[in-house]
Each structure stands twice: as structure tokens, then as C-alpha cells.
Scaffold this motif. Structure first.
Motif, PDB file in Angstrom:
ATOM      1  N   UNK A 139       0.858  -1.180   0.000  1.00 39.97           N
ATOM      2  CA  UNK A 139       0.000   0.000   0.000  1.00 39.97           C
ATOM      3  C   UNK A 139       0.889   1.223   0.000  1.00 39.97           C
ATOM      4  N   UNK A 140       0.697   2.088  -0.994  1.00 39.75           N
ATOM      5  CA  UNK A 140       1.515   3.303  -1.121  1.00 39.75           C
ATOM      6  C   UNK A 140       3.007   2.967  -1.132  1.00 39.75           C
ATOM      7  N   UNK A 141       3.354   1.820  -1.696  1.00 40.09           N
ATOM      8  CA  UNK A 141       4.748   1.412  -1.811  1.00 40.09           C
ATOM      9  C   UNK A 141       5.302   0.673  -0.609  1.00 40.09           C
ATOM     10  N   UNK A 142       4.511   0.514   0.452  1.00 44.35           N
ATOM     11  CA  UNK A 142       4.975  -0.147   1.671  1.00 44.35           C
ATOM     12  C   UNK A 142       4.378  -1.547   1.774  1.00 44.35           C
ATOM     13  N   UNK A 143       5.207  -2.509   2.124  1.00 46.28           N
ATOM     14  CA  UNK A 143       4.757  -3.874   2.315  1.00 46.28           C
ATOM     15  C   UNK A 143       3.920  -3.966   3.587  1.00 46.28           C
ATOM     16  N   UNK A 144       2.727  -4.560   3.473  1.00 41.60           N
ATOM     17  CA  UNK A 144       1.802  -4.622   4.606  1.00 41.60           C
ATOM     18  C   UNK A 144       2.399  -5.391   5.775  1.00 41.60           C
ATOM     19  N   UNK A 145       3.197  -6.430   5.498  1.00 38.49           N
ATOM     20  CA  UNK A 145       3.775  -7.239   6.569  1.00 38.49           C
ATOM     21  C   UNK A 145       5.042  -6.604   7.140  1.00 38.49           C
ATOM     22  N   UNK A 146       5.930  -6.142   6.265  1.00 39.18           N
ATOM     23  CA  UNK A 146       7.218  -5.633   6.723  1.00 39.18           C
ATOM     24  C   UNK A 146       7.139  -4.202   7.252  1.00 39.18           C
ATOM     25  N   UNK A 147       6.190  -3.413   6.777  1.00 34.73           N
ATOM     26  CA  UNK A 147       6.063  -2.011   7.189  1.00 34.73           C
ATOM     27  C   UNK A 147       4.631  -1.728   7.638  1.00 34.73           C
ATOM     28  N   UNK A 148       4.175  -2.538   8.583  1.00 38.51           N
ATOM     29  CA  UNK A 148       2.775  -2.490   9.001  1.00 38.51           C
ATOM     30  C   UNK A 148       2.354  -1.105   9.504  1.00 38.51           C
ATOM     31  N   UNK A 149       3.181  -0.464  10.322  1.00 43.43           N
ATOM     32  CA  UNK A 149       2.809   0.837  10.875  1.00 43.43           C
ATOM     33  C   UNK A 149       2.748   1.911   9.786  1.00 43.43           C
ATOM     34  N   UNK A 150       3.680   1.866   8.841  1.00 42.38           N
ATOM     35  CA  UNK A 150       3.659   2.834   7.745  1.00 42.38           C
ATOM     36  C   UNK A 150       2.407   2.669   6.905  1.00 42.38           C
ATOM     37  N   UNK A 151       1.987   1.421   6.699  1.00 44.00           N
ATOM     38  CA  UNK A 151       0.766   1.170   5.939  1.00 44.00           C
ATOM     39  C   UNK A 151      -0.447   1.682   6.693  1.00 44.00           C
ATOM     40  N   UNK A 152      -0.520   1.413   7.979  1.00 40.98           N
ATOM     41  CA  UNK A 152      -1.685   1.838   8.767  1.00 40.98           C
ATOM     42  C   UNK A 152      -1.823   3.354   8.803  1.00 40.98           C
ATOM     43  N   UNK A 153      -0.707   4.055   8.774  1.00 40.86           N
ATOM     44  CA  UNK A 153      -0.758   5.515   8.748  1.00 40.86           C
ATOM     45  C   UNK A 153      -1.321   6.038   7.435  1.00 40.86           C
ATOM     46  N   UNK A 154      -1.283   5.221   6.396  1.00 44.28           N
ATOM     47  CA  UNK A 154      -1.717   5.649   5.062  1.00 44.28           C
ATOM     48  C   UNK A 154      -3.059   5.058   4.655  1.00 44.28           C
ATOM     49  N   UNK A 155      -3.719   4.396   5.603  1.00 48.51           N
ATOM     50  CA  UNK A 155      -4.997   3.750   5.318  1.00 48.51           C
ATOM     51  C   UNK A 155      -6.070   4.278   6.260  1.00 48.51           C
ATOM     52  N   UNK A 156      -7.242   4.504   5.699  1.00 46.72           N
ATOM     53  CA  UNK A 156      -8.445   4.709   6.491  1.00 46.72           C
ATOM     54  C   UNK A 156      -9.324   3.485   6.303  1.00 46.72           C
ATOM     55  N   UNK A 157      -9.707   2.852   7.400  1.00 43.20           N
ATOM     56  CA  UNK A 157     -10.397   1.560   7.306  1.00 43.20           C
ATOM     57  C   UNK A 157     -11.754   1.633   7.992  1.00 43.20           C
TER      58      UNK A 157
END
Length: 344
Positions: free
Chosen positions: A80-98
Motif C-alpha cells: 500500500x503506497x509502496x509499503x509492504x503490509x507485513x514488513x512495514x505495518x505501521x507505515x501502511x496503517x498511517x496511510x490507510x483509512x479503514x
């Protein structure tokens, strides 16, 4: 030096595209011997609304939870946004609204207080929180409800608050799991219009099993069935895949239905889907035909056969298979095992 601004513009455009892009490659999730999803792959472009369509239990929610970082995948990758969901979980969560199927609301908080709380835990800076809360209140048409306790809101307004909490930190990607489920028709239209207004500024993945939501809201569609991707494309592209289901509608004049069917019976490539009178005791009939033959060949043959049989021909219209027909064909497999049940 003239090429420098262009290079910078291209670099910025690439960053913007990546900021909201989603890439899923060979994603699988198993629980022991049970497989919830298997080898799921798709991409979502920045600013696009992607409809994730499938019957209940197809694997939609499992896929959404993996993208949002709520579940780990057993195999495959998701970025998501270039970040791996498993390896960069916090970076992904900052870029997602769920927005999960059941919005995570606190019923004894006011709408405004709840959104300030969410903004805080999503690390919106203290100086920006009032502005962001005011912005999502306006965008979700919640300004008049800002001081109302959430438990006193209708289902439709609670769903708006759920979308507002997904937006409050201004993420590039928004994931909405069944956002209109349980709403009345008026509320569905309001939420649908809200989602459409977010396109362009945000990349949206919209999970649903409701066909009108896809055709009225989404740019592209991923159809998932039994935990696997069955088709991907725009509604028009998916329609074009079913060339063996070309259809035509004719308005004809005849005294009896049997005369219409008899005129078309010698044409083996033409199947009569239905013959319906235009009105009670009317000599005019609506005839729906389908064929596996090329569109430009079999319709003139059918028209010619009707006219030669003395049947008046008033109108000819042609159409392709509807999204509903595509969905049913891709998600209905006679003689196969029952669909995968989706894990809670």
C-alpha cells in the motif's frame, strides 16, 4: 535546463501515483486445512474506486483485513503506497483509512469528541486536529450532529461517522467493507454519493456483494468467488468478455406468440429468451434473443426471418450481458463444492 522542470514533474507524478496505489500479488490465507483466500492478485491505481465484489463468504473481508494490517497473510505480498503490509505495518496503517463492516464507534461519546479521539490515536498533530475534525464533519455532512451522542444517531449517520473516522487523518487509501449494508434506500444514495466525492483525492477499495453499488460507484471491479479472483476489469470490459451472450431486443407485430417462435425456429444460432406482449391484448410483442454468433450477422438474419414470415418489425435494439449476468455466471458453478466460508 529546460528538461529539469519536466523531470521534476514526472518524479512528482510518480510519487503521487505510488502514494495511493495498491498492489496485491498471490495473496493466500489459510487456517490449518481451511483456505479463506487463494492466490489473489490485483492492482488499484491512485485515485481510483475499485469494487471488490463477491457473494457472502467469498473472501472479501479476509482480503480487506490483510490490506488493513489486521490479519497476516499466509502467502504472497500486499503493498500500500509502496509499503509492504507485513514488513512495514505501521507505515501502511498511517496511510490507510479503514471502515470495517461494523464501524468501531463509542456510543457514549459525541461525534466531535470521538473524531478528536481518533485523530489523536492516528497521530494527527495537535495543531491540525481541530481543522481535520471540522473538515471531515463538513465532508460527511455531520456538522449538525457534532454535539450528538453517537448512540442517538440513526444507522445512516453512524455509517457517516465510521467513514469520517477513516478520513480524519487524511489517508491516501480508504478501505470500506460493506459500507451501505443495513441502510435504507435514501441512506444508501447519500453514502454512495459521499464515496464518489472522495475519488481522485483518495484511492478507495469498496467491498460489497450488492451489484448496484459497483455499477454506480466503481471505476473497476474485482470479482472474487470461493476465495479466488474470478475476473478483473471495468464493467464494460467484463461485459465484453461474455461475447457468447450477445443479446438483442426486438419489437414486432403478430397475432400469436407461436408465429414469432415458428419464424425463428429454423435459425439454429438464435435462441429465443422471451416473448412478451407489450400490453394486454396488444398485437405488439417484445422479443429477446441471444446467440453465440457475431453480433452483426445473426440479428439481420433474425429480422429477415420475421419479415419473411409476415411479422411486422418495428424496432431492433441490441445489448450485451449485464453485470448481474456476469456476476451470476462467474460465481455460480453447478456441481462444484460449496463456497468457502469466510473466517470471522
Amino acid at each position: 535546463m529546460t528538461g529539469l522542470p519536466t523531470a521534476r514533474a514526472n518524479a512528482v507524478a510518480k510519487v503521487l501515483r505510488t502514494a495511493g496505489a495498491i498492489e496485491v500479488e498471490h495473496l493466500s490465507k489459510t487456517y490449518g486445512s481451511f483456505t479463506a483466500i487463494r492466490d489473489v492478485s490485483f492492482q488499484v491505481n491512485a485515485g481510483e474506486i475499485m469494487g471488490f465484489l463477491g457473494p457472502n463468504g467469498a473472501g472479501k473481508t479476509t482480503s480487506m483485513r490483510i490490506l488493513a494490517g489486521y490479519l497476516p497473510a499466509s502467502e504472497g505480498t500486499a503493498r500500500v503506497a509502496g509499503f509492504d503490509v507485513h514488513e512495514n505495518s505501521m507505515a501502511v496503517r498511517q496511510r490507510i483509512g479503514y471502515l470495517p463492516e461494523n464501524p468501531p464507534l463509542y456510543p457514549d461519546m459525541t461525534v466531535e469528541a470521538y473524531l478528536h479521539f481518533v485523530a489523536q490515536i492516528k497521530r494527527v498533530s495537535p495543531g491540525d486536529r481541530p481543522r481535520r475534525v471540522d473538515e471531515v464533519l463538513r465532508r460527511c455532512s455531520l456538522e449538525e450532529k457534532r454535539h450528538t451522542l453517537i448512540r442517538k444517531l440513526s444507522k445512516g449517520f453512524k455509517q457517516r461517522v465510521g467513514i469520517a473516522q477513516a478520513l480524519v487523518h487524511d489517508p491516501p487509501v480508504i478501505i470500506l467493507d460493506e459500507p451501505t449494508i443495513g441502510l435504507d434506500p435514501k441512506q444508501i444514495i447519500e453514502v454512495r454519493n459521499l464515496i464518489k466525492s472522495l475519488a481522485g483525492d483518495h484511492t478507495i477499495v469498496l467491498s460489497t456483494h450488492i451489484l448496484p453499488e459497483v455499477s454506480m460507484t466503481c471505476d473497476r471491479v474485482v470479482i472474487i468467488n470461493r476465495g479466488q479472483v474470478a475476473a478483473i476489469g471495468t464493467p464494460a470490459e467484463l461485459t465484453a468478455q461474455l461475447q457468447d451472450r450477445q443479446q438483442a431486443r426486438l419489437l414486432v407485430g403478430a397475432t400469436e406468440e407461436t408465429a414469432i417462435r415458428a419464424a425463428l425456429q429454423p435459425l439454429p444460432q438464435v435462441e429465443v429468451v422471451s416473448v412478451q406482449p407489450l400490453a394486454a391484448d396488444s398485437p405488439r410483442w417484445q422479443v429477446q434473443l441471444k446467440s453465440s454468433a457475431a453480433m452483426d450477422g445473426w440479428i439481420p438474419e433474425a429480422a429477415k426471418a420475421l419479415v419473411q414470415a409476415g411479422i411486422d418489425l418495428y424496432e431492433i435494439g441490441r445489448s450485451q450481458a449485464s453485470l448481474e449476468e456476469i456476476f451470476l455466471q462467474l460465481t455460480t458453478q453447478e456441481g462444484s463444492e460449496g463456497p468457502l466460508e469466510e473466517a470471522a
